[in-house]
Scaffold this active site. Structure first.
Site, PDB file in Angstrom:
ATOM      1  N   LYS A 130       0.847  -1.190   0.000  1.00  0.00           N
ATOM      2  CA  LYS A 130       0.000   0.000   0.000  1.00  0.00           C
ATOM      3  C   LYS A 130       0.885   1.245   0.000  1.00  0.00           C
ATOM      4  O   LYS A 130       1.919   1.261   0.682  1.00  0.00           O
ATOM      5  CB  LYS A 130      -0.841  -0.079   1.281  1.00  0.00           C
ATOM      6  CG  LYS A 130      -1.888   0.974   1.490  1.00  0.00           C
ATOM      7  CD  LYS A 130      -2.646   0.644   2.802  1.00  0.00           C
ATOM      8  CE  LYS A 130      -3.807   1.593   3.044  1.00  0.00           C
ATOM      9  NZ  LYS A 130      -4.599   1.195   4.243  1.00  0.00           N
ATOM     10  N   SER A 144      -9.282   0.903   3.268  1.00  0.00           N
ATOM     11  CA  SER A 144      -8.494   1.739   2.399  1.00  0.00           C
ATOM     12  C   SER A 144      -7.393   0.981   1.657  1.00  0.00           C
ATOM     13  O   SER A 144      -6.842   1.516   0.698  1.00  0.00           O
ATOM     14  CB  SER A 144      -7.853   2.870   3.201  1.00  0.00           C
ATOM     15  OG  SER A 144      -6.971   2.367   4.179  1.00  0.00           O
ATOM     16  N   SER A 198      -9.464  -1.278   7.412  1.00  0.00           N
ATOM     17  CA  SER A 198      -8.868  -1.130   6.076  1.00  0.00           C
ATOM     18  C   SER A 198      -8.191  -2.371   5.513  1.00  0.00           C
ATOM     19  O   SER A 198      -7.837  -2.400   4.324  1.00  0.00           O
ATOM     20  CB  SER A 198      -7.875   0.030   6.073  1.00  0.00           C
ATOM     21  OG  SER A 198      -8.552   1.265   6.177  1.00  0.00           O
TER      22      SER A 198
END
Lengths: 400, 400
Positions: A39, A116, A140
Site C-alpha cells: 500500500k 483503504s 482497512s
C-alpha cells in the site's frame, strides 16, 4: 507503468502509476519466489510515499529509510513489484480514490474493492502478486478482504511495528496483509510476526449474535454453514453478545477516538497545504475537529468497560465468530447517502477489534450471489498465530 | 491553449485550458472592437461550464443556451476569447484554485489575484482582454478588483439577470465585471444594465469609520487622499458608522445566510459525486450543513434591521466610502491559519453590500508599497449607473 524491476500490466488499476518502487528479494529465505506489493503508505527509501493523495505526494520528500515491514519481507526473499493505490490518507473503507480511480475488484466486477487497502486487495485477488501489505485502522484490511475474497488479518495492536508508514491514528493503526491461500498467508505471517505458526486451534467458538444481526440476511445465511463447520472442528461453541448496549453505540465512541487522533495527525498538513480531498474525507476531518475532550473521555471510559467485558469471553483461547462486513461489496459510484447505512453497519463490526486492540482474521469462505462475503474470527490480544493456524486448518478441512 | 477563434498565449494562467469557448461579436454595436472573457460559471452553448472543479465538469452536460449576460455582450459587438479560472464553485476570495492553479496577479507578482473571479481579474489586469465578466456573492468581484487594481462592480442584487450561470446563493449572487479604465467600464455597464450612463454624482459622501478601522493602517493612509479628493468633488461629506454593533458580527450573520443557501445549492451534487474539493471549501460546506433554522431566523432579523438602519444614511443619492479590502493581496501559498484574520476582515467589509443588496464599485486609485489597494463607493439599491458615472468623473478629475 514501467518499473525498474518489472513491467506491470496493471489492468486492475491496483498500482500507483507514478511510482516505480521496486525491491529485489534476498536470494534465499522463507519467502523466496513470492512477489508482493505494498500500500502506498509504506516508505521505500528514495521514493515519495504518496498516501493516495497527489497533494500529499508533492508536499513530502522521498523517504530516507524503507519501512520496517517492507524490509523484513524483502530480506526474507520476497520481491516487491510496486506500490498500490489506497484511499487517501487511509481514510475510507470502500476503496474509491477520487484522484487515482477505483481499483478493480476481480471477484466482484463493477463493485468496489473495499478500502483503504484497496489496491493491495485488488492486486492479490487478481493474481498479480502472491501477497500484499495493507494497514488497518478502522477496517482497512478486513473490509477489502471480505469484499475481494481474501485472507486478511488485523493483527494485535502494537504487534507489528509501524516504523516507516504514514500514520493515521496511532492508537488504532496496525499493519496487515492479504493472500489468496491460507498457507501463503501463514508463511508471510511468520516473517511479519517473527514467530513460528504452529498448529493451533481455539478452545471455544463464541458466535456473536448481535454482530450477525447487523448482517444482511443473505450474508448471515451464507456464513451459517461455515460457522457450523468451524464449531464442529472445535467441538465447543456457544452464542454470545458482544455489546451490552449496541454495537452502533460502540462504533460512535470508537469513531471519536480514532478521528480525534486522525485530526491531530493531519491538521498541520491540512492547514499548511489546504489540499484537495474527497468531500466526505474532508467532512470527516471537519467533524473530527469539533470532537470535545468530554466526548473523548466518555469514549475512553466506554472502551475500558468494553475491554473488561470482553476479557472473560475471550480468555483461554476462545474466539468470536462474526461477519466481517454486513454485506458484500456495493456497486462502484453510489451516492454518499446510499452508502451511509452500510458504512455504519460495517464500522459497527470493525470497531470491535479496534476497541479491544485484538486480532481479527477474515476467512474468504462464503459467497452471496457469486460475491465474496467474509467470515471473521477474533481472538484475544496476542492470539494472531493461533488465528492464522486455525484459518489454515479450516481451509484444509474444507478442501478435504 | 488553442481556441476556435484565437490562440491565447496565457502566460498568466488566467484561462481555462480545457475550454475553447469562443464567441464572435456582432459586426456592429457599442462594444465593437472590444474583447472579453467570462468566468467559467457562465454558460456558452455547446460547452460544459466547469465551475473551477474538474469533477463538476465531468458530471455536467454541455450548456444548451449561452448565458444571458454573455449573449448581450456579444450582440453588442464584443468578442469573447475564452473562459477564465474561478475558485471552485465560486467559493473563495483569494483566487487559489487547487485544481487548475492560481492565476497571476500582474499588478502584484507572487501574490494572489483575489477570487473567486480570479482569472477574469488576472486577464484584464494583464491586458489580455478589455474587460471580463465575473460574479460576486460574498466579494468575488470586489476583492479581485482591489487586489489587481481594476474597476469592478457588485451591482444591485437582482439588477442583472443570473440566467445561465452556476448559482451559489441566489439571495446574494450577482453578475459583475472588470475593466482597467472607467470609460470602458461604463461602456460595458450600459450594455449589461441596459441603460444609459449619464453624468451623475452622489449627493453626499459618508466616510465609514468602522470600515476604515478594519483596514491596515497603511491601506487607510493610502486611501485617505483619495477620500479627500472625492469628498471635495461632491462638496458634502461626513463621517459615519455602518454598524451599530460590529461589522464582524454582521459578517457572521451574512455568512450563515449565504452559506445555508450555498449548501442547499450544492448538497445534491456533493452527495451524488463525492467530489474532490480544496479542504477549506469542503470544510465550509460541512459547517454550513450544521447551520440551524434558528440561526437563519436570527440572521434574517439582523439583516432586516441593518437594511432599515442604512436606508436614511444612503437615501437621496448618498454614497458610503470605504476600503474594499483590509489589506493588499497576500502572498500566494500561505497557510489557512495565516489567512484567517484577513479573510474575516475582508468579509466584514464585503458583507455590507451583500446584506443590503446594494451596489458597490471598486476604484483602483491607491497603492501600498506598489500593491493595489482599492477604495469603494457603495450606494443605495438602483444607484449602479450613478456609481459608474461618478467613477468615470473621478478618474477624469485625477488625470487632469
Amino acid at each position: 507503468m514501467t518499473n525498474f524491476g518489472r513491467v506491470i500490466d496493471d489492468r486492475l488499476n491496483a498500482f500507483c502509476r507514478d511510482s516505480d518502487s521496486y525491491l529485489e528479494g534476498a536470494a534465499e529465505g522463507p519467502l523466496a519466489g513470492l512477489t508482493f506489493a505494498a500500500k502506498d503508505i509504506f516508505d521505500v527509501a528514495g521514493h515519495v510515499t504518496g498516501g493516495g493523495n497527489p497533494d500529499w505526494k508533492t508536499t513530502h520528500e522521498p523517504a530516507e529509510k524503507t519501512a520496517r515491514a517492507v524490509g523484513v519481507l524483502a530480506e526474507a526473499g520476497a520481491e516487491m513489484i510496486g506500490k498500490t493505490i489506497t484511499d487517501e490518507l487511509t481514510r475510507g473503507i470502500f476503496g474509491e480514490n477520487a484522484h487515482y480511480g477505483t481499483p478493480v475488484n476481480p471477484r466482484a466486477p463493477g463493485r468496489v474493492p473495499g478500502g483503504s487497502s484497496s489496491g493491495s486487495a485488488s492486486a492479490v485477488a487478481g493474481g498479480m502478486v502472491d501477497f500484499a501489505l495493507g494497514s488497518d485502522t478502522g477496517g482497512s484490511v478486513r473490509v477489502p478482504s471480505s469484499f475481494c475474497g481474501l485472507y486478511g488479518l488485523r493483527p494485535t495492536h502494537g504487534r507489528i511495528p509501524l516504523e516507516g508508514i504514514l500514520i493515521q491514528a496511532p492508537s488504532f493503526d496496525t499493519i496487515g496483509w492479504f493472500a489468496r491461500e491460507a498457507a501463503t498467508f501463514a508463511r508471510v505471517g511468520e516473517v511479519l510476526l517473527q514467530s513460528e505458526i504452529q498448529e493451533a486451534r481455539p478452545s471455544r467458538i463464541v458466535v456473536a449474535e448481535d454482530a450477525f444481526e447487523l448482517a444482511e440476511r443473505a450474508v448471515a445465511g451464507a456464513l451459517e454453514p461455515f460457522v457450523d463447520k468451524i464449531s464442529a472442528l472445535v467441538g465447543n461453541s456457544a452464542a454470545g453478545r458482544i455489546s451490552e448496549t449496541s454495537l452502533d453505540e460502540l462504533r460512535a465512541h470508537q469513531w471519536r477516538l480514532q478521528n480525534r487522533e486522525g485530526w491531530e495527525s493531519a491538521r498541520g498538513w491540512l492547514d499548511r497545504v489546504n489540499p484537495r480531498l474527497k468531500f466526505d474525507v474532508a467532512e470527516r476531518y471537519a467533524a473530527a475537529s469539533a470532537i470535545t475532550d468530554a466526548e473523548i473521555e466518555a469514549a475512553s471510559s466506554v472502551q475500558a468497560d468494553f475491554v473488561e467485558r470482553m476479557e472473560p469471553m475471550l480468555a483461554g483461547g476462545a474466539v468470536v465468530c462474526m461477519p466481517t462486513t454486513a454485506a458484500p461489496a456495493p456497486p462502484v459510484g453510489e451516492s454518499l447517502s446510499a452508502r451511509a447505512t452500510l458504512r455504519s453497519l460495517n464500522s459497527s463490526l470493525t470497531c470491535i477489534a479496534g476497541m479491544l486492540g485484538a486480532p481479527q482474521i477474515n476467512l474468504p469462505l462464503a459467497e452471496v450471489d457469486g460475491l465474496p462475503a467474509g467470515l471473521s474470527l477474533l481472538g484475544e490480544r496476542g492470539s494472531d498465530e493461533m488465528l492464522i493456524a486455525f484459518a489454515r486448518e479450516i481451509e484444509a478441512s474444507l478442501k478435504s
